[in-house]
Design a protein around this motif. Structure first.
Motif, PDB file in Angstrom:
ATOM      1  N   GLY A 203      -8.128 -15.078   5.760  1.00  0.00           N
ATOM      2  CA  GLY A 203      -7.467 -16.139   4.976  1.00  0.00           C
ATOM      3  C   GLY A 203      -7.386 -15.766   3.506  1.00  0.00           C
ATOM      4  N   SER A 204      -6.550 -16.502   2.741  1.00  0.00           N
ATOM      5  CA  SER A 204      -6.404 -16.124   1.326  1.00  0.00           C
ATOM      6  C   SER A 204      -7.672 -16.372   0.531  1.00  0.00           C
ATOM      7  CB  SER A 204      -5.229 -16.813   0.630  1.00  0.00           C
ATOM      8  OG  SER A 204      -4.690 -17.819   1.370  1.00  0.00           O
ATOM      9  N   GLN A 205      -8.532 -17.240   1.055  1.00  0.00           N
ATOM     10  CA  GLN A 205      -9.780 -17.480   0.342  1.00  0.00           C
ATOM     11  C   GLN A 205     -10.582 -16.183   0.228  1.00  0.00           C
ATOM     12  OE1 GLN A 205     -10.026 -20.369  -1.042  1.00  0.00           O
ATOM     13  NE2 GLN A 205     -11.996 -20.002  -1.980  1.00  0.00           N
ATOM     14  N   GLU A 303      -1.199 -13.131  -7.123  1.00  0.00           N
ATOM     15  CA  GLU A 303      -0.133 -14.023  -6.651  1.00  0.00           C
ATOM     16  C   GLU A 303      -0.517 -14.604  -5.295  1.00  0.00           C
ATOM     17  OE1 GLU A 303       3.686 -12.098  -6.045  1.00  0.00           O
ATOM     18  OE2 GLU A 303       4.674 -14.022  -5.631  1.00  0.00           O
ATOM     19  N   ASP A 304      -0.637 -15.929  -5.234  1.00  0.00           N
ATOM     20  CA  ASP A 304      -0.975 -16.600  -3.978  1.00  0.00           C
ATOM     21  C   ASP A 304       0.321 -17.170  -3.401  1.00  0.00           C
ATOM     22  OD1 ASP A 304      -2.036 -18.095  -1.932  1.00  0.00           O
ATOM     23  OD2 ASP A 304      -3.094 -19.527  -3.195  1.00  0.00           O
ATOM     24  N   ASP A 305       0.802 -16.536  -2.321  1.00  0.00           N
ATOM     25  CA  ASP A 305       2.113 -16.906  -1.761  1.00  0.00           C
ATOM     26  C   ASP A 305       1.862 -17.613  -0.428  1.00  0.00           C
ATOM     27  OD1 ASP A 305       4.858 -16.833  -2.157  1.00  0.00           O
ATOM     28  OD2 ASP A 305       5.138 -15.036  -0.968  1.00  0.00           O
ATOM     29  N   GLY A 333      -1.145 -13.322   1.040  1.00  0.00           N
ATOM     30  CA  GLY A 333      -0.385 -14.183   1.969  1.00  0.00           C
ATOM     31  C   GLY A 333      -1.325 -14.710   3.039  1.00  0.00           C
ATOM     32  N   THR A 334      -0.889 -15.719   3.764  1.00  0.00           N
ATOM     33  CA  THR A 334      -1.775 -16.331   4.762  1.00  0.00           C
ATOM     34  C   THR A 334      -0.983 -16.817   5.973  1.00  0.00           C
ATOM     35  OG1 THR A 334      -3.382 -18.101   5.120  1.00  0.00           O
ATOM     36  CG2 THR A 334      -1.614 -18.597   3.588  1.00  0.00           C
ATOM     37  N   PHE A 335      -1.658 -16.903   7.111  1.00  0.00           N
ATOM     38  CA  PHE A 335      -1.025 -17.489   8.305  1.00  0.00           C
ATOM     39  C   PHE A 335      -1.450 -18.942   8.491  1.00  0.00           C
ATOM     40  CE2 PHE A 335      -0.873 -12.926   9.056  1.00  0.00           C
ATOM     41  CZ  PHE A 335       0.465 -12.776   9.415  1.00  0.00           C
ATOM     42  N   SER A 336      -2.193 -19.483   7.515  1.00  0.00           N
ATOM     43  CA  SER A 336      -2.722 -20.855   7.666  1.00  0.00           C
ATOM     44  C   SER A 336      -1.617 -21.898   7.715  1.00  0.00           C
ATOM     45  CB  SER A 336      -3.668 -21.190   6.512  1.00  0.00           C
ATOM     46  OG  SER A 336      -4.851 -20.458   6.644  1.00  0.00           O
ATOM     47  N   LYS A 337      -0.534 -21.681   6.999  1.00  0.00           N
ATOM     48  CA  LYS A 337       0.547 -22.677   6.984  1.00  0.00           C
ATOM     49  C   LYS A 337       1.610 -22.345   8.022  1.00  0.00           C
ATOM     50  CE  LYS A 337      -1.086 -24.443   3.089  1.00  0.00           C
ATOM     51  NZ  LYS A 337      -1.588 -25.764   2.884  1.00  0.00           N
TER      52      LYS A 337
HETATM   53  C1  LIG Z   1      -2.784 -22.888  -2.917  1.00  0.00           C
HETATM   54  C2  LIG Z   1      -3.307 -22.484  -1.575  1.00  0.00           C
HETATM   55  N1  LIG Z   1      -3.554 -21.203  -1.343  1.00  0.00           N
HETATM   56  C3  LIG Z   1      -4.024 -20.787  -0.147  1.00  0.00           C
HETATM   57  C4  LIG Z   1      -4.262 -21.673   0.868  1.00  0.00           C
HETATM   58  C5  LIG Z   1      -4.713 -21.156   2.208  1.00  0.00           C
HETATM   59  O1  LIG Z   1      -5.973 -20.665   2.235  1.00  0.00           O
HETATM   60  P1  LIG Z   1      -6.490 -19.881   3.502  1.00  0.00           P
HETATM   61  O2  LIG Z   1      -5.524 -18.764   3.773  1.00  0.00           O
HETATM   62  O3  LIG Z   1      -7.842 -19.379   3.121  1.00  0.00           O
HETATM   63  O4  LIG Z   1      -6.524 -20.842   4.653  1.00  0.00           O
HETATM   64  C6  LIG Z   1      -4.058 -23.025   0.665  1.00  0.00           C
HETATM   65  C7  LIG Z   1      -4.364 -23.974   1.733  1.00  0.00           C
HETATM   66  O5  LIG Z   1      -4.271 -25.169   1.653  1.00  0.00           O
HETATM   67  C8  LIG Z   1      -3.561 -23.444  -0.590  1.00  0.00           C
HETATM   68  O6  LIG Z   1      -3.323 -24.742  -0.818  1.00  0.00           O
END
Ligand SMILES: Cc1ncc(COP(=O)(O)O)c(C=O)c1O
Length: 492
Positions: A203-205, A303-305, A333-337
């Motif tokens: 995850g992006s975290q 950059e958080d995309d 980048g992330t697959f969370s959304k």
């Molecule tokens: C600004 C932002 N960045 C990243 C994420 C996703 O984080 P992760 O990929 O750790 O689930 C979120 C999730 O709500 C977000 O609001």
């Protein structure tokens, strides 16, 4: 039914209905009695035969428990002398409290903890995070996820598992997934990238934590958006960085204001495609200014995309990374959304000269992402399901946003101001009538509404507003949920 070996020692409590094995229950009872001081060093222990008959169990579990206690040094036994509590156990390390004294909630002695770890508010202080009502932020329309296809891919990969795939995988992530991501971000996000630059993360975290450890030191100054994404801020703060809040306006991060406040920052954290939480898009001129500032001041751009796939009035905005000719952008980048958050998969695109450094920093955090899920996801992307899912969800979320904005405008009128572009899975509304957003969010929980207050997204002086997620709120739910929100705002 509890039986207690009362004739010998009042400590062996056996519950035959418990799922815990008998030998484990006997072992735990003895160990607790010794640690609590109810059994003292040198004290005699009944033989296995006697204890078994006293508590009405066969000898096997008792033998097993005694063997374990002997192996761990709680018991000692000498030929002819029977079994005793080990005499070498230090008296002062076993408690002398009477057996029925409840364990004290406080602990004595110095309990030094890291100074830079900030005390974050507990989840109980944020009841909206525990509520599953309408407008929950970050929740996707999971009922639309093609679970049947995912299950087929999972089963196929599972059948194909062998010893090699069960061993540690590549620390940067599976080659197939990195290639699939590189192809995707090059085309869909105009990112300049080869598969060798892609690191798969949890995850992006985790992407932010790795980037921070690789690039920043304690005391490094980092520009953060004001208001901004709190979980990103926390990573920098936890690592001892000094946060510089830079205001966000209708064009995104105000670069000139940042330069005025702190020209020499080591890094900037930005969400240019869809600012979190205000939802604005960074203008082309601000993007160019930011890239230029980073080049001249030797700074990194993170950059958080996170949700740029979803844009409803135009094509997705090209990434900032693609604009930068000097490899100063670290792209996350992330697959969370686009898929779902519990997948815990995201990616970093790292400038080529920094790949080894990021690799080293990641190695101390974990030994790579889970191979199995990565392979399933690579299949999902390569076989076209990913692109199809995004296309379907773009239509659905766009429709949900349109209906929500219409309802908010109709029912709430001048009570709120909707801000942000037609994008993503959340929008922000500014509260107009002197409401406190935290209070509203707390009261909303009782109305089965999950609203995030806006004010905690600020480091300095805050505006009052609410962040509304619409990913998992259905068309049918929206009218009732907006009505409940209006009732909240018309009563105090
Ligand atoms: C600004 C932002 N960045 C990243 C994420 C996703 O984080 P992760 O990929 O750790 O689930 C979120 C999730 O709500 C977000 O609001």
């Amino acid at each position: 039914m509890k039986r207690v070996a009362s004739a010998i020692l009042p400590i062996i409590a056996i519950d035959r209905k418990a799922s815990k094995a008998l030998h484990r229950q006997i072992y735990d009872s003895y160990r607790a009695a010794i640690v609590d001081g109810r059994l003292r060093p040198g004290q005699r222990i009944p033989s296995t035969r006697v204890l078994a008959s006293e508590i009405g169990v066969s000898r096997f579990p008792v033998l097993n428990a005694y063997a374990q206690l002997l192996a761990e040094g709680y018991f000692e036994s000498r030929v002819g002398a029977g079994t005793v509590v080990s005499k070498s156990l230090p008296e002062q390390l076993t408690s002398s409290e009477p057996p029925d004294t409840p364990r004290s909630a406080t602990r004595s002695g110095t309990r030094a903890v890291a100074k830079r770890a900030p005390i974050l508010p507990g989840i109980e202080a944020m009841p909206w995070m525990l509520n599953w009502g309408a407008f929950r932020v970050g929740q996707v329309a999971f009922d639309q996820f093609p679970l049947h296809i995912w299950s087929v891919l999972v089963t196929r990969r599972c059948r194909g598992m062998d010893a090699q795939s069960a061993h540690y995988g590549n620390l940067m992530g599976s080659v197939a997934l990195r290639e699939a991501i590189a192809n995707y971000v090059k085309i869909a996000r105009s990112v300049r990238c080869e598969a060798e630059q892609v690191m798969i993360v949890n995850g992006s975290q985790q992407a932010l934590e790795i980037a921070t450890r690789a690039l920043l030191d304690s005391g490094s100054r980092v520009w953060v958006e004001e208001p901004g994404y709190r979980l990103a801020r926390d990573v920098f703060a936890m690592n001892g960085c000094h946060l510089v809040p830079v205001p966000v306006d209708a064009e995104g991060l105000d670069v000139a204001a940042g330069i005025k406040k702190c020209r020499k920052a080591q890094a900037v954290f930005v969400t240019p495609s869809h600012q979190f939480p205000l939802g604005v898009t960074m203008s082309a001129s601000r993007r160019l200014q930011l890239v230029d500032w980073a080049q001249h001041s030797g700074s990194w751009i993170i950059e958080d995309d996170y949700d740029s796939e979803y844009r409803y009035e135009s094509l997705p905005i090209a990434s900032l990374q693609g604009l930068d000719a000097n490899s100063r952008v670290i792209y996350a980048g992330t697959f969370s959304k686009v898929l779902f958050p519990s997948l815990r998969l995201g990616y970093l695109v790292i400038p080529p000269d920094l790949v080894d450094r990021f690799h080293m920093c990641r190695r101390v955090m974990d030994l790579g992402p889970p191979t199995f899920t990565q392979e399933v996801l690579a299949d999902f992307i390569e076989e076209g399901h990913f692109a199809r899912h995004i296309r379907r969800m773009r239509v659905l979320y766009g429709e949900l946003r349109r209906v929500l904005v219409d309802k908010l405008t109709q029912d709430l009128g001048s009570m709120v101001e909707v801000v942000g572009d037609e994008a993503g899975m959340h929008l922000a509304v500014m509260l107009q009538n002197g409401h406190c957003d935290i209070e509203v969010a707390k009261r909303a929980v009782r109305q089965n509404l999950s609203l995030w207050p806006l004010s905690p997204s600020y480091l300095g002086e805050a505006r009052q507003g609410l962040i509304l997620g619409f990913g998992a709120t259905t068309m049918k739910e929206i009218p009732g949920a907006v009505r409940r929100l209006r009732n909240l705002l018309t009563t105090k």
